[in-house]
Write a protein that holds these residues in place. Structure first.
Motif, PDB file in Angstrom:
ATOM      1  N   SER A 180      12.946  18.233   5.495  1.00  0.00           N
ATOM      2  CA  SER A 180      12.448  18.454   6.998  1.00  0.00           C
ATOM      3  C   SER A 180      11.613  16.951   6.874  1.00  0.00           C
ATOM      4  CB  SER A 180      11.832  19.979   6.381  1.00  0.00           C
ATOM      5  OG  SER A 180      10.917  19.866   7.774  1.00  0.00           O
ATOM      6  N   PRO A 201       8.277  24.776   6.013  1.00  0.00           N
ATOM      7  CA  PRO A 201       9.686  23.597   6.056  1.00  0.00           C
ATOM      8  C   PRO A 201      10.704  23.926   5.315  1.00  0.00           C
ATOM      9  CG  PRO A 201       6.954  22.334   5.320  1.00  0.00           C
ATOM     10  CD  PRO A 201       7.012  23.864   4.829  1.00  0.00           C
ATOM     11  N   GLN A 255      13.734  21.477  14.566  1.00  0.00           N
ATOM     12  CA  GLN A 255      13.755  20.422  14.918  1.00  0.00           C
ATOM     13  C   GLN A 255      14.122  19.510  15.925  1.00  0.00           C
ATOM     14  OE1 GLN A 255      16.786  20.158  11.254  1.00  0.00           O
ATOM     15  NE2 GLN A 255      15.204  21.061   9.719  1.00  0.00           N
TER      16      GLN A 255
END
Length: 312
Positions: free
Chosen positions: A172, A167, A226
């Motif tokens: 995150s 990450p 994401q």
């Protein structure tokens, strides 16, 4: 970038002491200790790892086109965690269905991977030769290692590679936290994947089954990842390595509406929270017959793909 100074340097008996020189070195571990800024956030080519390498960039583009052309439509199988094993047994026994690539787990800590692996009929679910990808956080990788070192498992699955996903920072959605490791000095925020092989596969002779050296063993989160419970990089690693088109992803965890499990072209995604429930074994087998079980040989991709040195 950390600036350090060298000691004074005397050269020759008639020379005076020379002034100190400034030397710049990268020391992001020390930088993290003093600032809390994660080292991976300073990597400059995260968004495009092949920037400045036109041959590799062309390889990535052609490989992505090929994988997309020979892929099934996105398929989802919504099933509760306790029904996963019976459902898979039904596919094997009633529908005579197997997969060449099976991926288990996603980037969430509340997974029941170990109990599932001890119950799954993976020796019948995964074709031979076939590939098994198992994702887990650093905290759970030890128990997976014990399982994979078991004599029964070692006979069925040969552990070949370890893959890592990192990450970008603590904000995150893929940051695993420090559950069970609150007293550690160094935070274990990376995710690990054991890649196992069934059967015998050799780099030098089985280019129709695997494409080595197309991807890297380390992936760092980018802005494109994401968008759900499973980053696209997890799928790309498997797609770029194996040429097989029969791919199954098992997610033994509830992910919730905030991190939805999205479908992906070329994959059957089994999850209690998958967005669409549209998988039918017989229709799937018909679609595989139409596109083929493996992506075909492509001379341009083979020419671009880095090869291992030929032994004399």
């Amino acid at each position: 970038m950390i600036k350090t100074e060298t000691s004074n340097d005397f050269r020759g008996k008639n020379n005076a002491f020379r002034p100190a020189r400034e030397v710049f070195v990268n020391d992001y571990s020390n930088h993290y200790i003093h600032t809390g800024s994660d080292p991976q956030s300073h990597v400059t080519n995260i968004e495009n790892s092949v920037e400045g390498y036109p041959k590799l960039q062309k390889l990535f583009e052609e490989k992505e086109k090929q994988v997309s052309e020979f892929a099934t439509k996105p398929l989802g199988c919504r099933v509760s965690i306790d029904k996963m094993v019976p459902t898979l047994n039904k596919w094997i026994q009633r529908d005579n269905l197997t997969f060449d690539v099976v991926m288990i787990g996603c980037l969430t800590d509340n997974q029941f991977i170990y109990p599932l692996l001890t119950q799954l009929p993976l020796d019948r679910l995964v074709s031979k030769p076939g590939f098994l990808f198992i994702w887990a956080s650093t905290q759970k990788i030890n128990e997976l290692s014990k399982l994979l070192n078991n004599e029964v498992w070692a006979k069925k699955f040969r552990r070949s590679e370890e893959l890592v996903f990192v990450p970008i920072d603590k904000d995150s959605p893929y940051y695993p936290g420090l559950a069970g490791d609150d007293n550690t000095l160094v935070e274990k925020m990376q995710w690990h994947c054991w890649m196992c092989i069934t059967g015998t596969v050799r780099r030098s002779t089985d280019g129709h089954l695997i494409h080595c050296n197309v991807d890297t063993d380390l992936n760092i989160e980018t802005s494109d990842t994401q968008n759900g419970a499973v980053p696209s990089d997890l799928y790309k690693v498997a797609e770029n390595f194996s040429t097989a088109t029969k791919r199954l992803h098992i997610i033994p965890a509830r992910t919730g509406a905030e991190t939805p499990v999205r479908l992906r072209q070329g994959w059957v995604v089994m999850s209690p929270d998958v967005i669409l429930n549209n998988f039918d074994p017989q229709e799937y087998k018909e679609e595989i017959r139409s596109i083929g079980t493996h992506v075909p040989y492509d001379e341009e991709i083979e020419a671009l793909r880095p090869k291992s040195p030929v032994q004399r």
